[in-house]
Design a protein around this motif. Structure first.
Motif, PDB file in Angstrom:
ATOM      1  N   ARG A   1      50.625  47.209  36.476  1.00 12.91           N
ATOM      2  CA  ARG A   1      50.290  46.121  35.549  1.00 12.91           C
ATOM      3  C   ARG A   1      51.278  46.063  34.387  1.00 12.91           C
ATOM      4  NH1 ARG A   1      45.166  47.164  37.786  1.00 12.91           N
ATOM      5  NH2 ARG A   1      44.872  49.147  36.693  1.00 12.91           N
ATOM      6  N   SER A   2      51.689  47.215  33.908  1.00 14.08           N
ATOM      7  CA  SER A   2      52.668  47.252  32.823  1.00 14.08           C
ATOM      8  C   SER A   2      54.007  46.663  33.270  1.00 14.08           C
ATOM      9  CB  SER A   2      52.866  48.697  32.351  1.00 14.08           C
ATOM     10  OG  SER A   2      53.871  48.788  31.379  1.00 14.08           O
ATOM     11  N   GLU A   3      54.410  46.985  34.492  1.00 13.77           N
ATOM     12  CA  GLU A   3      55.666  46.455  35.013  1.00 13.77           C
ATOM     13  C   GLU A   3      55.581  44.947  35.211  1.00 13.77           C
ATOM     14  OE1 GLU A   3      59.628  46.520  36.302  1.00 13.77           O
ATOM     15  OE2 GLU A   3      58.400  47.979  35.196  1.00 13.77           O
ATOM     16  N   CYS A   4      54.412  44.460  35.632  1.00  9.21           N
ATOM     17  CA  CYS A   4      54.219  43.008  35.756  1.00  9.21           C
ATOM     18  C   CYS A   4      54.486  42.326  34.415  1.00  9.21           C
ATOM     19  CB  CYS A   4      52.784  42.693  36.204  1.00  9.21           C
ATOM     20  SG  CYS A   4      52.439  43.004  37.945  1.00  9.21           S
ATOM     21  N   ARG A   5      53.905  42.884  33.374  1.00 10.48           N
ATOM     22  CA  ARG A   5      54.080  42.289  32.038  1.00 10.48           C
ATOM     23  C   ARG A   5      55.529  42.370  31.583  1.00 10.48           C
ATOM     24  NH1 ARG A   5      49.242  45.461  31.431  1.00 10.48           N
ATOM     25  NH2 ARG A   5      47.405  44.102  31.612  1.00 10.48           N
ATOM     26  N   GLU A   6      56.197  43.501  31.918  1.00  8.91           N
ATOM     27  CA  GLU A   6      57.615  43.643  31.577  1.00  8.91           C
ATOM     28  C   GLU A   6      58.449  42.548  32.228  1.00  8.91           C
ATOM     29  OE1 GLU A   6      59.515  45.793  29.727  1.00  8.91           O
ATOM     30  OE2 GLU A   6      57.667  46.556  28.827  1.00  8.91           O
ATOM     31  N   ARG A   7      58.020  42.102  33.395  1.00 11.61           N
ATOM     32  CA  ARG A   7      58.748  41.067  34.130  1.00 11.61           C
ATOM     33  C   ARG A   7      58.216  39.664  33.835  1.00 11.61           C
ATOM     34  NH1 ARG A   7      60.530  43.680  39.960  1.00 11.61           N
ATOM     35  NH2 ARG A   7      60.699  45.851  39.259  1.00 11.61           N
ATOM     36  N   GLY A   8      57.311  39.572  32.881  1.00 12.06           N
ATOM     37  CA  GLY A   8      56.772  38.273  32.503  1.00 12.06           C
ATOM     38  C   GLY A   8      55.821  37.673  33.515  1.00 12.06           C
ATOM     39  N   LEU A   9      55.151  38.533  34.291  1.00 10.46           N
ATOM     40  CA  LEU A   9      54.258  38.072  35.342  1.00 10.46           C
ATOM     41  C   LEU A   9      52.818  38.444  35.022  1.00 10.46           C
ATOM     42  CD1 LEU A   9      56.409  39.205  38.405  1.00 10.46           C
ATOM     43  CD2 LEU A   9      56.247  36.890  37.449  1.00 10.46           C
ATOM     44  N   GLU A  10      51.887  37.645  35.547  1.00  9.94           N
ATOM     45  CA  GLU A  10      50.467  37.914  35.356  1.00  9.94           C
ATOM     46  C   GLU A  10      50.033  38.993  36.353  1.00  9.94           C
ATOM     47  OE1 GLU A  10      46.848  38.399  34.349  1.00  9.94           O
ATOM     48  OE2 GLU A  10      48.117  37.031  33.182  1.00  9.94           O
ATOM     49  N   PRO A  11      49.526  40.145  35.859  1.00 13.05           N
ATOM     50  CA  PRO A  11      49.156  41.234  36.763  1.00 13.05           C
ATOM     51  C   PRO A  11      48.147  40.840  37.840  1.00 13.05           C
ATOM     52  CG  PRO A  11      49.250  42.023  34.516  1.00 13.05           C
ATOM     53  CD  PRO A  11      49.412  40.533  34.447  1.00 13.05           C
ATOM     54  N   ALA A  12      47.166  40.032  37.496  1.00 11.31           N
ATOM     55  CA  ALA A  12      46.137  39.665  38.472  1.00 11.31           C
ATOM     56  C   ALA A  12      46.721  38.898  39.657  1.00 11.31           C
ATOM     57  CB  ALA A  12      45.052  38.832  37.796  1.00 11.31           C
ATOM     58  N   GLU A  13      47.820  38.182  39.421  1.00  8.67           N
ATOM     59  CA  GLU A  13      48.417  37.361  40.470  1.00  8.67           C
ATOM     60  C   GLU A  13      49.551  38.069  41.207  1.00  8.67           C
ATOM     61  OE1 GLU A  13      49.669  33.693  38.765  1.00  8.67           O
ATOM     62  OE2 GLU A  13      47.703  33.229  37.910  1.00  8.67           O
ATOM     63  N   HIS A  14      50.203  39.020  40.549  1.00 13.23           N
ATOM     64  CA  HIS A  14      51.425  39.595  41.116  1.00 13.23           C
ATOM     65  C   HIS A  14      51.364  41.104  41.318  1.00 13.23           C
ATOM     66  CE1 HIS A  14      53.667  35.812  40.623  1.00 13.23           C
ATOM     67  NE2 HIS A  14      52.980  35.662  39.510  1.00 13.23           N
ATOM     68  N   HIS A  15      50.183  41.689  41.226  1.00 16.22           N
ATOM     69  CA  HIS A  15      50.046  43.138  41.327  1.00 16.22           C
ATOM     70  C   HIS A  15      50.640  43.684  42.630  1.00 16.22           C
ATOM     71  CE1 HIS A  15      48.077  47.095  41.661  1.00 16.22           C
ATOM     72  NE2 HIS A  15      47.916  47.039  40.360  1.00 16.22           N
ATOM     73  N   GLY A  16      50.208  43.130  43.767  1.00 15.55           N
ATOM     74  CA  GLY A  16      50.703  43.612  45.056  1.00 15.55           C
ATOM     75  C   GLY A  16      52.191  43.405  45.227  1.00 15.55           C
TER      76      GLY A  16
END
Length: 206
Positions: A36-51
């Protein structure tokens, strides 16, 4: 020192086990938080891009990437605590990395329950689409099993069957957390003395 790792499919009860750990003062390192932290670092929503990001990290940094990123967090917690719970192993590469680092002090607990029961729990929770849509849940499980989660579950030191009441499940987890270091992997039972629902590696799996 003891590091307890947990593995289990969605809705099995890993999150509840982590809650019990926090309530008893045991620090928790959640491997999903790394993603989830990496998702945010990449400007992505964790709920949508976790996998998607979980897969990307493993492709970019190696199959044990999530474990490698979790190790510093675990080691920080071990500076002030004798027991740390690591929530959410998914692959044998992660398991091998933790066992390489912590040796016999690492204990893997597999939390297990049948699909229909897990789907019902997730539907009640309704945190995201895969919680309320059974087909989405099956696809989510296929993705996680694709990482090798079933092999990890097969290699668990302790199996906790989470098909009983919440109270009994929490009792089993409390017992595991409070177990003396020299008794790791032994039959843990429950806080009330009922040992049903907990198996060790020595008892075998069917």
């Amino acid at each position: 020192m003891k590091v307890i790792g947990t593995v289990g499919l969605p809705g099995s009860g890993k999150g509840e086990a982590a809650s019990v750990a926090r309530e008893t003062g045991v620090p928790v390192v959640t491997m999903g938080d790394v993603i989830r932290s990496e998702c945010r670092e990449r400007g992505l929503e964790p709920a949508e891009h976790h996998g998607e990001i979980a897969t990307a990290l493993r492709e970019e940094e190696g199959p044990a990437a999530i474990a490698e990123r979790s190790l510093p967090l675990i080691e920080v917690e071990l500076e002030s605590s004798e027991v740390v719970l690591v929530d959410g192993l998914r692959s044998e590469h992660e398991l091998d990395r933790f066992r390489e680092r912590f040796g016999e002090e690492f204990v893997l607990v597999s939390v297990e329950a049948p699909f229909d029961l897990r789907a019902e729990r997730l539907s009640d929770r309704g945190r995201d689409d895969s919680d309320v849509d059974r087909e989405a849940l099956r696809k989510r499980e296929e993705r996680e099993l694709g990482f090798g989660m079933d092999e990890v579950m097969d290699r668990a030191d302790v199996v906790v069957d989470n098909t009983d009441s919440l109270e009994r499940f929490r009792g089993r987890i409390r017992t595991l957390l409070e177990e003396d270091e020299d008794e790791e992997g032994s039959d843990t039972g429950e806080a009330d003395g009922d040992e049903a629902g907990v198996e060790t590696e020595a008892e075998g799996r069917t």
